[in-house]
Design a protein around this motif. Structure first.
Motif, PDB file in Angstrom:
ATOM      1  N   UNK A 140      27.202  46.458  64.213  1.00  0.00           N
ATOM      2  CA  UNK A 140      28.548  46.264  64.700  1.00  0.00           C
ATOM      3  C   UNK A 140      29.399  45.608  63.615  1.00  0.00           C
ATOM      4  N   UNK A 141      30.688  45.868  63.695  1.00  0.00           N
ATOM      5  CA  UNK A 141      31.624  45.247  62.749  1.00  0.00           C
ATOM      6  C   UNK A 141      32.199  43.975  63.359  1.00  0.00           C
ATOM      7  N   UNK A 142      31.983  42.831  62.724  1.00  0.00           N
ATOM      8  CA  UNK A 142      32.473  41.575  63.285  1.00  0.00           C
ATOM      9  C   UNK A 142      33.990  41.432  63.247  1.00  0.00           C
ATOM     10  N   UNK A 143      34.683  42.276  62.488  1.00  0.00           N
ATOM     11  CA  UNK A 143      36.134  42.182  62.396  1.00  0.00           C
ATOM     12  C   UNK A 143      36.827  42.933  63.539  1.00  0.00           C
ATOM     13  N   UNK A 144      36.072  43.619  64.381  1.00  0.00           N
ATOM     14  CA  UNK A 144      36.648  44.359  65.509  1.00  0.00           C
ATOM     15  C   UNK A 144      36.358  43.646  66.819  1.00  0.00           C
ATOM     16  N   UNK A 145      37.277  43.780  67.767  1.00  0.00           N
ATOM     17  CA  UNK A 145      37.120  43.187  69.095  1.00  0.00           C
ATOM     18  C   UNK A 145      37.004  44.315  70.109  1.00  0.00           C
ATOM     19  N   UNK A 146      36.219  44.100  71.154  1.00  0.00           N
ATOM     20  CA  UNK A 146      35.997  45.118  72.178  1.00  0.00           C
ATOM     21  C   UNK A 146      36.507  44.608  73.519  1.00  0.00           C
ATOM     22  N   UNK A 147      37.323  45.421  74.182  1.00  0.00           N
ATOM     23  CA  UNK A 147      37.810  45.111  75.529  1.00  0.00           C
ATOM     24  C   UNK A 147      37.273  46.171  76.483  1.00  0.00           C
ATOM     25  N   UNK A 148      36.837  45.718  77.643  1.00  0.00           N
ATOM     26  CA  UNK A 148      36.333  46.610  78.685  1.00  0.00           C
ATOM     27  C   UNK A 148      37.139  46.348  79.938  1.00  0.00           C
ATOM     28  N   UNK A 149      37.800  47.375  80.467  1.00  0.00           N
ATOM     29  CA  UNK A 149      38.559  47.207  81.707  1.00  0.00           C
ATOM     30  C   UNK A 149      37.861  47.994  82.801  1.00  0.00           C
ATOM     31  N   UNK A 150      37.494  47.305  83.869  1.00  0.00           N
ATOM     32  CA  UNK A 150      36.797  47.927  84.995  1.00  0.00           C
ATOM     33  C   UNK A 150      37.849  48.443  85.979  1.00  0.00           C
ATOM     34  N   UNK A 151      38.006  49.748  86.069  1.00  0.00           N
ATOM     35  CA  UNK A 151      39.099  50.357  86.836  1.00  0.00           C
ATOM     36  C   UNK A 151      38.826  50.526  88.320  1.00  0.00           C
ATOM     37  N   UNK A 152      37.644  50.183  88.769  1.00  0.00           N
ATOM     38  CA  UNK A 152      37.336  50.287  90.201  1.00  0.00           C
ATOM     39  C   UNK A 152      36.962  48.897  90.706  1.00  0.00           C
ATOM     40  N   UNK A 153      36.980  48.681  92.008  1.00  0.00           N
ATOM     41  CA  UNK A 153      36.608  47.355  92.530  1.00  0.00           C
ATOM     42  C   UNK A 153      35.202  46.964  92.091  1.00  0.00           C
ATOM     43  N   UNK A 154      35.064  45.738  91.604  1.00  0.00           N
ATOM     44  CA  UNK A 154      33.738  45.247  91.241  1.00  0.00           C
ATOM     45  C   UNK A 154      33.142  44.624  92.494  1.00  0.00           C
ATOM     46  N   UNK A 155      31.962  45.076  92.916  1.00  0.00           N
ATOM     47  CA  UNK A 155      31.382  44.607  94.182  1.00  0.00           C
ATOM     48  C   UNK A 155      30.866  43.174  94.086  1.00  0.00           C
ATOM     49  N   UNK A 156      30.636  42.583  95.243  1.00  0.00           N
ATOM     50  CA  UNK A 156      30.054  41.241  95.283  1.00  0.00           C
ATOM     51  C   UNK A 156      28.635  41.300  94.718  1.00  0.00           C
ATOM     52  N   UNK A 157      28.114  40.141  94.324  1.00  0.00           N
ATOM     53  CA  UNK A 157      26.790  40.084  93.697  1.00  0.00           C
ATOM     54  C   UNK A 157      25.699  40.636  94.607  1.00  0.00           C
ATOM     55  N   UNK A 158      25.788  40.359  95.908  1.00  0.00           N
ATOM     56  CA  UNK A 158      24.737  40.855  96.796  1.00  0.00           C
ATOM     57  C   UNK A 158      24.727  42.381  96.885  1.00  0.00           C
ATOM     58  N   UNK A 159      25.861  43.009  96.720  1.00  0.00           N
ATOM     59  CA  UNK A 159      25.914  44.480  96.697  1.00  0.00           C
ATOM     60  C   UNK A 159      25.547  45.013  95.303  1.00  0.00           C
ATOM     61  N   UNK A 160      26.102  44.408  94.268  1.00  0.00           N
ATOM     62  CA  UNK A 160      25.854  44.867  92.903  1.00  0.00           C
ATOM     63  C   UNK A 160      24.374  44.767  92.536  1.00  0.00           C
ATOM     64  N   UNK A 161      23.733  43.694  92.970  1.00  0.00           N
ATOM     65  CA  UNK A 161      22.352  43.444  92.578  1.00  0.00           C
ATOM     66  C   UNK A 161      21.344  44.372  93.242  1.00  0.00           C
TER      67      UNK A 161
END
Length: 116
Positions: free
Chosen positions: A1-22
């Motif tokens: 990886x290149x340390x001079x670059x930054x990465x952004x991640x946008x989650x476009x759908x609802x993120x579920x609660x931990x009990x559902x996600x897990x």
């Protein structure tokens, strides 16, 4: 990886609660490889950001470094999705991960956080 670059991640759908996600068999890989490998992770509303942090905390040794008050235009009285404070900075291993929230109704600050 290149340390001079930054990465952004946008989650476009609802993120579920931990009990559902897990329930997902690849839950740790999603959190570890996709989300926590980014410099900034973005969500539409504060509840989805809180759900992400809850899921990440249940799977990894994630520490919340900063929480901020949610702006008035992001508080929806009378709904199950209201959050008053939102995590905005996490620490995991040797990384700091920004957490950003922006809906269609407000200006997204994700781009500006990535540039910093």
């Amino acid at each position: 990886m290149r340390p001079d670059l930054r990465i952004a991640f946008f989650h476009h759908t609802p993120f579920p609660s931990a009990d559902m996600f897990n329930i997902l068999p690849w839950r740790k890989e999603i959190i570890e490889k996709a989300c926590c490998s980014s410099d900034v992770v973005g969500f539409h509303i504060p509840r989805y950001a809180a759900n992400f942090v809850s899921a990440a905390s249940s799977l990894l040794d994630v520490e919340v470094l900063r929480r901020e008050l949610v702006s008035e235009d992001m508080i929806f009285e009378g709904t199950a999705l209201t959050e008053r404070r939102v995590p905005t900075l996490l620490s995991w291993e040797d990384r700091e991960i920004g957490v950003s929230v922006c809906s269609r109704r407000c200006r997204c600050r994700l781009y500006h956080r990535v540039r910093q």
